[in-house]
Design an enzyme around this catalytic site. Structure first.
Site, PDB file in Angstrom:
ATOM      1  N   PHE A   1       0.853  -1.191   0.000  1.00  0.00           N
ATOM      2  CA  PHE A   1       0.000   0.000   0.000  1.00  0.00           C
ATOM      3  C   PHE A   1       0.885   1.237   0.000  1.00  0.00           C
ATOM      4  CE2 PHE A   1      -2.568   3.448   1.659  1.00  0.00           C
ATOM      5  CZ  PHE A   1      -3.700   3.312   0.862  1.00  0.00           C
TER       6      PHE A   1
ATOM      7  N   LYS B   1       2.508   9.455   8.283  1.00  0.00           N
ATOM      8  CA  LYS B   1       1.581   9.214   9.406  1.00  0.00           C
ATOM      9  C   LYS B   1       2.065   9.696  10.782  1.00  0.00           C
ATOM     10  CE  LYS B   1      -1.344   5.629   7.491  1.00  0.00           C
ATOM     11  NZ  LYS B   1      -0.926   5.039   6.220  1.00  0.00           N
TER      12      LYS B   1
ATOM     13  N   ASP C   1       9.109   2.473   1.862  1.00  0.00           N
ATOM     14  CA  ASP C   1       7.939   3.239   2.286  1.00  0.00           C
ATOM     15  C   ASP C   1       7.743   2.971   3.774  1.00  0.00           C
ATOM     16  OD1 ASP C   1       5.407   4.110   3.008  1.00  0.00           O
ATOM     17  OD2 ASP C   1       4.461   3.515   1.123  1.00  0.00           O
TER      18      ASP C   1
HETATM   19  C1  LIG Z   1      -1.122   5.272   4.832  1.00  0.00           C
HETATM   20  C2  LIG Z   1      -0.015   4.862   3.961  1.00  0.00           C
HETATM   21  C3  LIG Z   1       0.287   5.571   2.784  1.00  0.00           C
HETATM   22  C4  LIG Z   1      -0.559   6.724   2.308  1.00  0.00           C
HETATM   23  O1  LIG Z   1      -0.495   7.804   3.169  1.00  0.00           O
HETATM   24  P1  LIG Z   1      -1.581   9.003   3.005  1.00  0.00           P
HETATM   25  O2  LIG Z   1      -1.099  10.016   4.009  1.00  0.00           O
HETATM   26  O3  LIG Z   1      -2.914   8.443   3.293  1.00  0.00           O
HETATM   27  O4  LIG Z   1      -1.463   9.494   1.620  1.00  0.00           O
HETATM   28  C5  LIG Z   1       1.379   5.182   2.057  1.00  0.00           C
HETATM   29  N1  LIG Z   1       2.137   4.140   2.427  1.00  0.00           N
HETATM   30  C6  LIG Z   1       1.886   3.431   3.536  1.00  0.00           C
HETATM   31  C7  LIG Z   1       2.779   2.302   3.913  1.00  0.00           C
HETATM   32  C8  LIG Z   1       0.792   3.757   4.342  1.00  0.00           C
HETATM   33  O5  LIG Z   1       0.502   3.033   5.417  1.00  0.00           O
END
Ligand SMILES: *Cc1c(COP(=O)(O)O)cnc(C)c1O
Length: 417
Positions: free
Chosen positions: A149, A269, A240
């Site tokens: 994700f 986050k 990420d």
């Molecule tokens: C939540 C998340 C995203 C996206 O972040 P947003 O602030 O919602 O755009 C990207 N990568 C990972 C691993 C995430 O958990």
């Protein structure tokens, strides 16, 4: 087109409830107030929060220190353009750099945006370092994992290896290929196929632990091989860490759990503790951005950077990393005991630190059903896919709250059978 119009019309006839678009299937609960690990809804009902805005509220709700720092910042300076040097941004970049393997940082406002910046950096890396010229019909490739994700903007959602998020939004962005997570042989096969006629792969973008995709921790052996292969081919390795970064794993950064340094990582986050901020941090050797290459109006503004600075300072002042290690271990034990008590419903537990997943058996209620039942018991949890219930509480959560949470979860489970 006609079906969509009919559905929309019908929806507004059935429930003219809200002016907010239905991009989420929201619970009928309005959260109005929070303190620490507790939230209250508009009816005064109290909830134990193991969601923390999905791994965002690092210090819990309405933290006194964060509040004071942000109030002070509001009185000094709220926003100025990136056309000028911003002291708070310089300090936060230095703070991330001093605590990580990276030297330079770009700031934005969310995880998706941080990954968009990383994807643009990867394309430049492909051209500059690997000589992949998009002009000659050999578009540069970025390899990402299945069940990953990376966010919902167009390139980030293309990077996301879950076809259900692509449906209805085609054509996707060019230049992405997917490999099964933690599968060395499959990764090597994909890499060889992509590179068969010369350099094609600009970057690998991967989560050290897949959060949304089911709380799947990375396998150190897989990641070490990934590092070797990327070194061999001079492919950019990007992690990420939007969800696992900033202390959640029990180490400040997720890559520390794998014994592998990426060339770049993305954060968002937990970094602002509830204030929107995202970041791309890179090693100096792959800092390919030049003035004009990328930008963000709000990115790295004084207010958001003050939040980031305060969160990092509080993680150290309160020794939250050792706290997360101990609490994570306790949560792991509590969940394992729960699995032992309900082997017919639960298949196991996995995760790092305070990002833990409870795995439901196929014949058990689904994760969304369990989350709904937990809400009725005054416990906030979030699914990670159809069969995993995710715990991402504030990093400040106390042992008694974790015990309380697992008790409430057990009541919720029992209410479903
Ligand atoms: C939540 C998340 C995203 C996206 O972040 P947003 O602030 O919602 O755009 C990207 N990568 C990972 C691993 C995430 O958990």
């Amino acid at each position: 087109m006609t079906t969509q119009t009919a559905t929309a019309a019908q929806r507004s006839a059935d429930a003219p409830l809200s002016a907010v678009m239905d991009t989420y299937a929201r619970f009928p609960v309005e959260l109005a107030r929070g303190k620490g690990v507790w939230l209250w809804d508009t009816d005064g009902r109290r909830y134990l929060d193991c969601v923390a805005g999905i791994a965002v509220c690092t210090l819990g709700h309405s933290d006194r220190r964060l509040r004071k720092a942000l109030n002070r910042q509001l009185g000094r300076l709220q926003h100025v353009s990136n056309l000028y040097r911003i002291p708070e941004q310089e300090q936060l970049a230095a703070a991330i750099s001093e605590r990580s393997c990276f030297e330079r940082v770009f700031f934005c406002n969310s995880g998706a945006e941080a990954n968009e910046a990383a994807i643009k950096l990867a394309r430049k890396h492909g051209q500059l370092v690997r000589g992949i010229d998009a002009g000659d019909g050999r578009c540069p490739l970025i390899l990402t994992a299945e069940a990953s994700f990376h966010g919902r903007t167009l390139a980030a959602v293309t990077a996301t290896g879950q076809p259900r998020y692509h449906q209805g939004f085609e054509p996707m962005v060019q230049g992405f290929r997917y490999f099964p997570y933690n599968d060395t042989a499959a990764f090597e096969a994909l890499l060889n196929a992509c590179e068969a006629d010369g350099p094609r792969v600009a970057a690998v973008l991967v989560e050290p632990l897949q959060g949304e995709g089911g709380v799947n921790p990375g396998d150190p052996a897989f990641f070490q091989r990934l590092r070797q292969l990327c070194d061999q081919h001079r492919i950019l390795l990007i992690f990420d860490e939007v969800q696992i970064g900033v202390g959640r794993s029990g180490r400040l950064w997720g890559y520390e759990r794998l014994g592998v340094e990426p060339d770049a990582f993305t954060l968002a986050k937990g970094l602002g503790g509830g204030i929107p901020i995202g970041a791309l941090a890179v090693k100096r050797a792959v800092d390919h951005f030049r003035p004009g290459d990328h930008a963000s109006t709000f990115g790295g503004n004084p207010f958001a950077c003050r939040a980031g600075l305060t969160v990092l300072a509080e993680i150290e002042r309160r020794d939250l990393l050792s706290h997360v290690q101990r609490s994570g271990e306790l949560l792991r034990q509590l969940l394992e005991e729960l699995v032992t008590r309900h082997p017919q419903l639960l298949a196991g537990q996995r995760g790092w630190g305070l990002l833990q997943g409870l795995v439901l058996r196929p014949e058990a209620p689904s994760a969304p059903q369990v989350v709904k039942a937990a809400l009725a018991e005054g416990l906030l949890l979030v699914p990670a896919g159809a069969s995993v219930v995710r715990f991402v509480p504030p990093l400040t959560i106390k042992p008694k709250h974790l015990r309380e949470a697992v008790q409430r979860l057990e009541r919720a489970l029992l209410s479903l059978v």
